[in-house]
Design a protein around this motif. Structure first.
Motif, PDB file in Angstrom:
ATOM      1  N   PRO A 166     -29.505  33.256  15.035  1.00  0.00           N
ATOM      2  CA  PRO A 166     -28.162  32.733  15.334  1.00  0.00           C
ATOM      3  C   PRO A 166     -28.182  31.213  15.465  1.00  0.00           C
ATOM      4  N   ASN A 167     -27.183  30.590  14.893  1.00  0.00           N
ATOM      5  CA  ASN A 167     -27.086  29.130  14.931  1.00  0.00           C
ATOM      6  C   ASN A 167     -27.020  28.663  16.390  1.00  0.00           C
ATOM      7  N   PRO A 168     -27.998  27.887  16.852  1.00  0.00           N
ATOM      8  CA  PRO A 168     -28.010  27.477  18.269  1.00  0.00           C
ATOM      9  C   PRO A 168     -26.798  26.639  18.667  1.00  0.00           C
ATOM     10  N   GLU A 169     -26.231  25.894  17.725  1.00  0.00           N
ATOM     11  CA  GLU A 169     -25.044  25.098  18.052  1.00  0.00           C
ATOM     12  C   GLU A 169     -23.854  26.005  18.344  1.00  0.00           C
ATOM     13  N   ILE A 170     -23.736  27.080  17.574  1.00  0.00           N
ATOM     14  CA  ILE A 170     -22.654  28.036  17.813  1.00  0.00           C
ATOM     15  C   ILE A 170     -22.892  28.790  19.118  1.00  0.00           C
ATOM     16  N   VAL A 171     -24.140  29.164  19.356  1.00  0.00           N
ATOM     17  CA  VAL A 171     -24.476  29.867  20.599  1.00  0.00           C
ATOM     18  C   VAL A 171     -24.103  29.011  21.808  1.00  0.00           C
ATOM     19  N   LYS A 172     -24.454  27.733  21.747  1.00  0.00           N
ATOM     20  CA  LYS A 172     -24.137  26.808  22.847  1.00  0.00           C
ATOM     21  C   LYS A 172     -22.626  26.641  22.988  1.00  0.00           C
ATOM     22  N   ASP A 173     -21.946  26.489  21.860  1.00  0.00           N
ATOM     23  CA  ASP A 173     -20.493  26.309  21.876  1.00  0.00           C
ATOM     24  C   ASP A 173     -19.802  27.523  22.488  1.00  0.00           C
ATOM     25  N   GLU A 174     -20.218  28.705  22.089  1.00  0.00           N
ATOM     26  CA  GLU A 174     -19.586  29.927  22.598  1.00  0.00           C
ATOM     27  C   GLU A 174     -19.875  30.122  24.086  1.00  0.00           C
ATOM     28  N   ALA A 175     -21.075  29.747  24.517  1.00  0.00           N
ATOM     29  CA  ALA A 175     -21.413  29.863  25.943  1.00  0.00           C
ATOM     30  C   ALA A 175     -20.559  28.910  26.775  1.00  0.00           C
ATOM     31  N   GLU A 176     -20.375  27.690  26.274  1.00  0.00           N
ATOM     32  CA  GLU A 176     -19.553  26.716  26.996  1.00  0.00           C
ATOM     33  C   GLU A 176     -18.096  27.164  27.035  1.00  0.00           C
ATOM     34  N   ARG A 177     -17.624  27.728  25.943  1.00  0.00           N
ATOM     35  CA  ARG A 177     -16.241  28.204  25.901  1.00  0.00           C
ATOM     36  C   ARG A 177     -16.045  29.391  26.848  1.00  0.00           C
ATOM     37  N   ALA A 178     -17.038  30.263  26.901  1.00  0.00           N
ATOM     38  CA  ALA A 178     -16.948  31.414  27.804  1.00  0.00           C
ATOM     39  C   ALA A 178     -16.932  30.951  29.260  1.00  0.00           C
ATOM     40  N   ALA A 179     -17.769  29.962  29.574  1.00  0.00           N
ATOM     41  CA  ALA A 179     -17.808  29.431  30.941  1.00  0.00           C
ATOM     42  C   ALA A 179     -16.478  28.773  31.293  1.00  0.00           C
ATOM     43  N   ALA A 180     -15.914  28.037  30.334  1.00  0.00           N
ATOM     44  CA  ALA A 180     -14.622  27.387  30.563  1.00  0.00           C
ATOM     45  C   ALA A 180     -13.520  28.426  30.761  1.00  0.00           C
ATOM     46  N   GLN A 181     -13.565  29.496  29.979  1.00  0.00           N
ATOM     47  CA  GLN A 181     -12.550  30.542  30.106  1.00  0.00           C
ATOM     48  C   GLN A 181     -12.645  31.232  31.464  1.00  0.00           C
ATOM     49  N   THR A 182     -13.866  31.405  31.953  1.00  0.00           N
ATOM     50  CA  THR A 182     -14.053  32.008  33.275  1.00  0.00           C
ATOM     51  C   THR A 182     -13.403  31.146  34.355  1.00  0.00           C
ATOM     52  N   ILE A 183     -13.567  29.829  34.233  1.00  0.00           N
ATOM     53  CA  ILE A 183     -12.949  28.910  35.197  1.00  0.00           C
ATOM     54  C   ILE A 183     -11.433  29.018  35.131  1.00  0.00           C
ATOM     55  N   VAL A 184     -10.894  29.023  33.920  1.00  0.00           N
ATOM     56  CA  VAL A 184      -9.439  29.112  33.750  1.00  0.00           C
ATOM     57  C   VAL A 184      -8.905  30.413  34.347  1.00  0.00           C
ATOM     58  N   ASP A 185      -9.602  31.513  34.074  1.00  0.00           N
ATOM     59  CA  ASP A 185      -9.139  32.821  34.552  1.00  0.00           C
ATOM     60  C   ASP A 185      -9.172  32.931  36.072  1.00  0.00           C
ATOM     61  N   SER A 186     -10.070  32.191  36.713  1.00  0.00           N
ATOM     62  CA  SER A 186     -10.218  32.298  38.163  1.00  0.00           C
ATOM     63  C   SER A 186      -9.466  31.206  38.925  1.00  0.00           C
ATOM     64  N   THR A 187      -8.787  30.334  38.201  1.00  0.00           N
ATOM     65  CA  THR A 187      -8.079  29.229  38.850  1.00  0.00           C
ATOM     66  C   THR A 187      -6.818  29.726  39.543  1.00  0.00           C
ATOM     67  N   SER A 188      -6.581  29.231  40.735  1.00  0.00           N
ATOM     68  CA  SER A 188      -5.410  29.638  41.511  1.00  0.00           C
ATOM     69  C   SER A 188      -4.132  29.057  40.916  1.00  0.00           C
ATOM     70  N   ASP A 189      -3.011  29.676  41.253  1.00  0.00           N
ATOM     71  CA  ASP A 189      -1.716  29.170  40.790  1.00  0.00           C
ATOM     72  C   ASP A 189      -1.451  27.774  41.349  1.00  0.00           C
ATOM     73  N   ALA A 190      -1.930  27.528  42.568  1.00  0.00           N
ATOM     74  CA  ALA A 190      -1.715  26.212  43.183  1.00  0.00           C
ATOM     75  C   ALA A 190      -2.403  25.119  42.369  1.00  0.00           C
ATOM     76  N   ALA A 191      -3.629  25.389  41.923  1.00  0.00           N
ATOM     77  CA  ALA A 191      -4.360  24.399  41.130  1.00  0.00           C
ATOM     78  C   ALA A 191      -3.716  24.217  39.755  1.00  0.00           C
ATOM     79  N   LYS A 192      -3.250  25.309  39.168  1.00  0.00           N
ATOM     80  CA  LYS A 192      -2.573  25.197  37.871  1.00  0.00           C
ATOM     81  C   LYS A 192      -1.284  24.392  38.009  1.00  0.00           C
ATOM     82  N   GLY A 193      -0.576  24.620  39.113  1.00  0.00           N
ATOM     83  CA  GLY A 193       0.650  23.860  39.347  1.00  0.00           C
ATOM     84  C   GLY A 193       0.370  22.384  39.537  1.00  0.00           C
TER      85      GLY A 193
END
Length: 209
Positions: A166-193
């Motif tokens: 597997p292309n290591p650049e893609i692996v790294k990119d997908e891992a970073e995107r997954a980590a970012a998505q986890t942060i977004v999903d767990s962010t409170s409404d107050a922080a989003k506001g």
């Protein structure tokens, strides 16, 4: 900073529109400094001695001293409550900044998908037409498509044999995107506001009308 009549700050010292956050130690130090401006160390020591003596029965404070001790006790309680507000604001700002960084990361195109050609209309200033009407000066820039990275690239197994991995650049990119998505999903409404409130005002581009 504005203060109430009882010397308690009106507002938290956390600027929610900035990117300046504090550690718990920094907050504690700053709050203690605020307390010391109202009750210097010598005054605090004297009041604590009076309170300790009164509690143990070793000393009978005067009415004036008792009132001063009570006022000092109330002040400390209110400053403790103020500190909790500061901590809450600081935590909210930390969460909001993390959310902003995560959403910015997700806005980047996936390396495995590439990016199609896109056109950008750049506003360069204003000019006048023959009738004296103001018209925008625009520059159109066409950005070439960005090809997706190959999903597999040459590599080697444990025995040194050449294989496809597997292309290591893609692996790294997908891992970073997954980590970012986890942060977004767990962010409170107050922080989003708050993140919405912190967004800079969007100036309309006259070249995109």
């Amino acid at each position: 900073m504005l203060y109430k009549e009882n010397n308690i700050p009106e507002e938290s010292f956390i600027d929610l529109m900035s990117n300046t956050t504090f550690t718990d130690k920094q907050i504690d130090k700053r709050v203690k400094a605020m307390e010391a401006r109202v009750y210097p160390a010598a005054t605090e020591l004297n009041l604590n001695r009076i309170a300790t003596g009164a509690a143990s029965g070793a000393y009978t404070p005067t009415d004036e001293e008792a009132a001063a001790v009570a006022e000092f006790s109330t002040f400390l309680q209110e400053m403790a409550a103020y500190k909790e507000v500061v901590i809450a604001d600081n935590n909210l700002l930390i969460e909001t900044i993390a959310y902003e960084k995560a959403t910015a990361r997700l806005e980047q195109y996936p390396l495995a998908d590439g990016k199609p050609e896109w056109v950008e209309h750049i506003f360069k200033g204003w000019d006048m037409d023959e009738e004296g009407n103001q018209i925008p000066i625009c520059e159109t820039v066409t950005h070439p498509a960005i090809n997706p990275l190959p999903p597999m690239v040459p590599g080697y197994d444990d025995d040194g044999n050449e294989i496809q991995v597997p292309n290591p650049e893609i692996v790294k990119d997908e891992a970073e995107r997954a980590a970012a998505q986890t942060i977004v999903d767990s962010t409170s409404d107050a922080a989003k506001g708050l993140a919405d409130d912190r967004k800079p005002e969007v100036v309309p581009n006259p070249c995109e009308d």
